[in-house]
Scaffold this motif. Structure first.
Motif, mmCIF file in Angstrom:
data_model
loop_
_atom_site.group_PDB
_atom_site.id
_atom_site.type_symbol
_atom_site.label_atom_id
_atom_site.label_comp_id
_atom_site.label_asym_id
_atom_site.label_seq_id
_atom_site.Cartn_x
_atom_site.Cartn_y
_atom_site.Cartn_z
ATOM 1 N N VAL A 1 67.103 42.811 63.776
ATOM 2 C CA VAL A 1 66.559 41.640 63.083
ATOM 3 C C VAL A 1 65.156 41.275 63.564
ATOM 4 O O VAL A 1 64.241 41.185 62.748
ATOM 5 C CB VAL A 1 67.546 40.455 63.162
ATOM 6 C CG1 VAL A 1 66.898 39.184 62.670
ATOM 7 C CG2 VAL A 1 68.788 40.776 62.349
ATOM 8 N N VAL B 1 68.369 40.017 55.977
ATOM 9 C CA VAL B 1 69.151 40.214 57.201
ATOM 10 C C VAL B 1 70.623 40.420 56.864
ATOM 11 O O VAL B 1 71.294 41.306 57.411
ATOM 12 C CB VAL B 1 68.967 39.001 58.140
ATOM 13 C CG1 VAL B 1 69.990 39.026 59.263
ATOM 14 C CG2 VAL B 1 67.558 38.997 58.704
ATOM 15 N N ILE C 1 66.169 45.639 56.011
ATOM 16 C CA ILE C 1 65.608 44.372 56.480
ATOM 17 C C ILE C 1 64.095 44.353 56.250
ATOM 18 O O ILE C 1 63.547 43.378 55.737
ATOM 19 C CB ILE C 1 65.943 44.156 57.970
ATOM 20 C CG1 ILE C 1 67.452 44.056 58.137
ATOM 21 C CG2 ILE C 1 65.266 42.906 58.503
ATOM 22 C CD1 ILE C 1 67.905 43.871 59.556
ATOM 23 N N ALA D 1 66.497 35.752 55.097
ATOM 24 C CA ALA D 1 67.916 35.620 55.453
ATOM 25 C C ALA D 1 68.758 36.579 54.620
ATOM 26 O O ALA D 1 69.674 37.236 55.136
ATOM 27 C CB ALA D 1 68.375 34.183 55.248
ATOM 28 N N ILE E 1 61.900 41.922 61.137
ATOM 29 C CA ILE E 1 61.060 40.833 60.634
ATOM 30 C C ILE E 1 59.625 40.995 61.127
ATOM 31 O O ILE E 1 58.671 40.816 60.367
ATOM 32 C CB ILE E 1 61.657 39.471 61.051
ATOM 33 C CG1 ILE E 1 62.999 39.283 60.342
ATOM 34 C CG2 ILE E 1 60.711 38.334 60.698
ATOM 35 C CD1 ILE E 1 63.738 38.042 60.747
ATOM 36 N N SER F 1 62.487 41.909 53.463
ATOM 37 C CA SER F 1 61.689 40.833 54.049
ATOM 38 C C SER F 1 60.257 40.911 53.544
ATOM 39 O O SER F 1 59.622 39.895 53.271
ATOM 40 C CB SER F 1 61.673 40.925 55.575
ATOM 41 O OG SER F 1 62.955 40.879 56.084
ATOM 42 N N ALA G 1 71.130 50.016 64.132
ATOM 43 C CA ALA G 1 69.946 49.167 63.988
ATOM 44 C C ALA G 1 68.864 49.930 63.230
ATOM 45 O O ALA G 1 68.219 49.393 62.324
ATOM 46 C CB ALA G 1 69.442 48.727 65.358
ATOM 47 N N GLY H 1 71.197 43.827 55.442
ATOM 48 C CA GLY H 1 71.104 44.799 56.537
ATOM 49 C C GLY H 1 72.385 44.817 57.350
ATOM 50 O O GLY H 1 72.914 45.873 57.692
ATOM 51 N N LEU H 2 72.912 43.621 57.626
ATOM 52 C CA LEU H 2 74.140 43.506 58.402
ATOM 53 C C LEU H 2 75.317 44.142 57.671
ATOM 54 O O LEU H 2 76.172 44.775 58.283
ATOM 55 C CB LEU H 2 74.467 42.039 58.662
ATOM 56 C CG LEU H 2 73.725 41.400 59.810
ATOM 57 C CD1 LEU H 2 74.283 40.029 60.083
ATOM 58 C CD2 LEU H 2 73.865 42.271 61.033
ATOM 59 N N CYS I 1 72.346 43.892 65.348
ATOM 60 C CA CYS I 1 71.651 42.716 64.811
ATOM 61 C C CYS I 1 70.543 42.277 65.771
ATOM 62 O O CYS I 1 69.404 42.040 65.375
ATOM 63 C CB CYS I 1 72.698 41.625 64.681
ATOM 64 S SG CYS I 1 72.176 40.238 63.793
#
Lengths: 278, 370
Positions: free
Chosen positions: B92, B279, B233, B276, B96, B237, B226, B282-283, B88
């Protein structure tokens, strides 16, 4: 002319009948094998050899671990379960309850080789030392006469027959320490030892090639002689399990007895395992 | 024809609707059945209170021991949390920033070239990532671990210290020069930046001497995960940023804002719920990933010492399920079989909570659209 045509028809009919009987015996002229990743290479080589000599036979091999092999056999999902250990009583029992009668065929002997990185100075260990390394009592190569470096302990996953055999022959009920890393196959264990200077792992003898250094156990290096003579302490038989003894002459019968032939013994030897009879 | 035709039409339309409804309902029904099945198989484990207590409080995981099995799953949960947090932290900010760069800053030509490449990352099978982690990345970490870590620290520290210096400088200037129209920001930001960069250099220098004994560890798994989470992500995004209306941007420009101000004060706040959700999705990919962690994380059953040490091997919930599955037949010891469903159940609950959080955030803060 006529006779030759008749002959051809007769041959074709014979072929069809034998094909049909094959269908009945071998399950659609097809043998499916599931189980140990250690026995996998032998089964694959046998299958290639067998397919060369028998047209129209289709052999599929999955390598998912000894435990999964039993499961497939008891659910009739495969014809032959390849196993690097004997069936456990509970597994045997559930096979029988499901109407499957497991019969063991020993096709080769395998020695568990203890492998370290070629740059490692240590070249001989005792079973007690190996057990201490894996239980976490010995954590530094210094204690074994090597460099002052932490031992990276690599174990097979608890799913594998190699893990169970290692547990039986070396650990003797002592649990593996919490620092041990687990990998999913012999090849993976070898590649980790090859790339990690201070790693130790146990692999089937067939996987111990030049990329790793095999250490002697209680002073004995594993090879054809020391294993077949029973001197090397970490050796075990490898099994193929079938549902009942296969019908004589059936494809499965031929397959599980291939290791007795000269070619079969050569295949076993070429792969780094030890043939049952010499 | 009239009446019959319309009846046939109505019948066809009805049948079509029913068919479509069934197809739509299928995944929902499947999910419900899966939850019931997993919960049902987990119940026999949780029914034994002693096992349950150990499951949530113990560190010893030895389900295969037929004499004295132990089911302490804390270190396994910790491994999952650790690897997830690690990836993360990496994915992240990078995701972004990449999304902002692709949708706001770079020319359409470049974004059009990059977007498919980023999405291609999502199409690579996870076993390929795992193989890479095991065969390429792990030896690399072992041989050049110190240098790699130092370079990584520098790569993170320099931009971070520049941004921090700018923000802190402005803050300090506004405190010390309350009534001045154009406070001398540089007076504060330059020394602060220099100090932070020196700290970064010091940390990097410290890292140079680190030696990684085993390359398959939490760091390896985090980095690879990642990379796997990035496409999700970035592209989600980017979609969120793209859905911020043109009017918002033009309004901001018309008020005299610079492009940076528009991005940070208008576009990002407007797109924050979408980001959000990106994210969280993605998590979820990271939490659920199995093959990569099985191959890259080392699978040692322990909590690293000290607890934040990413250079030690850890084991995650998914890897445990994959690793224990084959031997855990009902016939070979039922607790061993059901405990895997208990793990699955926890994992499923976590995803459901994540998913609900995503829904709530996505729905809760709707874009202020006209």
């Amino acid at each position: 002319m006529k006779t030759s045509i008749l002959k051809k028809i007769a041959i074709a009919a014979c072929a069809a009948i034998s094909g049909l009987s094959c269908l009945a015996e071998g399950g659609d002229g097809k043998i499916s094998i599931d189980g140990s990743t250690t026995v996998g290479p032998i089964a694959k080589a046998f299958a290639d050899f067998y397919k060369e000599n028998h047209e129209g036979i289709n052999i599929t091999i999955s390598e998912s671990g000894s435990g999964n092999g039993v499961k497939s056999l008891m659910n009739s999902a495969c014809d032959i379960a390849a196993m690097s250990r004997f069936m456990k009583p509970a597994e045997f029992k559930s096979c029988v309850e499901k109407g499957i009668m497991p019969v063991a065929h020993v096709i080769a002997f395998d020695a568990i080789a203890i492998a370290v990185n070629p740059q490692n100075k240590v070249s001989s260990l005792t079973i007690e030392q190996i057990a201490d390394i894996y239980s976490g009592k010995i954590t530094n190569w210094k204690e074994l006469g090597g460099d002052d470096a932490k031992i990276v302990v690599i174990s097979r996953d608890t799913n594998s027959g190699t893990y169970e055999t290692f547990g039986e022959l070396v650990m003797k009920k002592t649990p593996v320490g919490k620092d041990a890393e687990y990998v999913g196959s012999n090849g993976q264990a070898r590649s980790r030892v090859n790339s990690t200077k201070y790693a130790i792992a146990y692999v089937g003898l067939g996987f111990a090639d030049n990329s790793v250094k095999v250490v002697s156990v209680n002073g004995i290096i594993p090879d054809l002689k020391s294993v077949s003579s029973g001197k090397y302490p970490l050796a075990r038989p490898l099994f193929l399990f079938t549902n009942a003894y296969p019908k004589m002459g059936s494809a499965i019968y031929d397959f599980v007895n291939l290791h007795l032939s000269k070619d079969g013994r050569e295949i076993v030897k070429d792969l780094g395992f030890v043939p049952v009879c010499e | 024809m009239g009446g019959g035709g319309s009846f046939a039409q109505a019948f066809c339309a009805g049948a079509g609707r029913l068919l479509l409804f069934c197809i739509t309902a299928l995944p929902t029904v499947a999910i419900v059945f899966m939850i019931f099945f997993i919960a049902g198989e987990a119940v026999p484990f949780f029914a034994d209170l002693k096992n349950t207590a150990e499951f949530f409080s113990g560190f010893e995981w030895r389900p295969s021991d037929s004499h004295a099995p132990h089911f302490g799953a804390l270190s396994i949960f910790y491994g999952t949390v650790m690897v997830t947090l690690g990836s993360c932290v990496l994915a992240v900010p990078a995701g972004i920033v990449a999304a902002v760069a692709l949708s706001e800053i770079s020319s359409p030509k470049i974004s059009n070239a990059f977007k498919p490449v980023v999405e291609l990352l999502a199409a690579i099978p996870s076993v390929v990532y795992g193989f890479f982690a095991l065969v390429v990345f792990a030896p690399l970490l072992q041989e050049n671990g110190g240098v790699l870590l130092a370079v990584a620290v520098l790569l993170i520290a320099f931009p971070a210290s520049v941004v921090a210096a700018m923000c802190l400088g402005e803050l300090a200037a506004s405190v010390f020069y309350k009534d001045v129209r154009n406070p001398p920001v540089k007076l504060f930001s330059v020394p602060i930046g220099a100090l932070l960069m020196a700290l970064g250099l010091f940390a990097a220098h410290k890292m140079l001497s680190v030696e990684i004994t085993s390359g398959t560890n939490a760091l390896n798994a985090s980095v690879i995960l990642a990379v796997m989470a990035l496409p999700t992500i970035v592209s989600l995004s980017q979609d969120a940023l793209g859905s911020v209306g043109r009017d918002m941007r033009e309004g901001s420009f018309a008020l005299g804002a610079t492009r940076a101000e528009t991005i940070f004060k208008v576009v990002l706040p407007c797109a924050k719920s979408g980001i959000a959700v990106a994210v969280i999705l993605g998590l979820m990919r990271v939490v659920g990933e199995t093959m990569v962690v099985w191959m890259a994380s080392g699978n040692a059953l322990k909590i690293p010492e000290p607890f934040y040490n990413f250079l030690e091997p850890v084991r995650t919930v998914t890897a445990t399920i994959a690793g224990e599955m084959g031997e855990a037949d009902q016939s070979t010891g039922s607790a061993r079989y059901h405990v895997l469903f208990a793990l699955s159940f926890c994992l499923l609950m976590a995803s459901l909570i994540f998913n609900a959080a995503g829904q709530w955030i996505g729905g809760g803060f709707k874009l202020p659209k006209k």
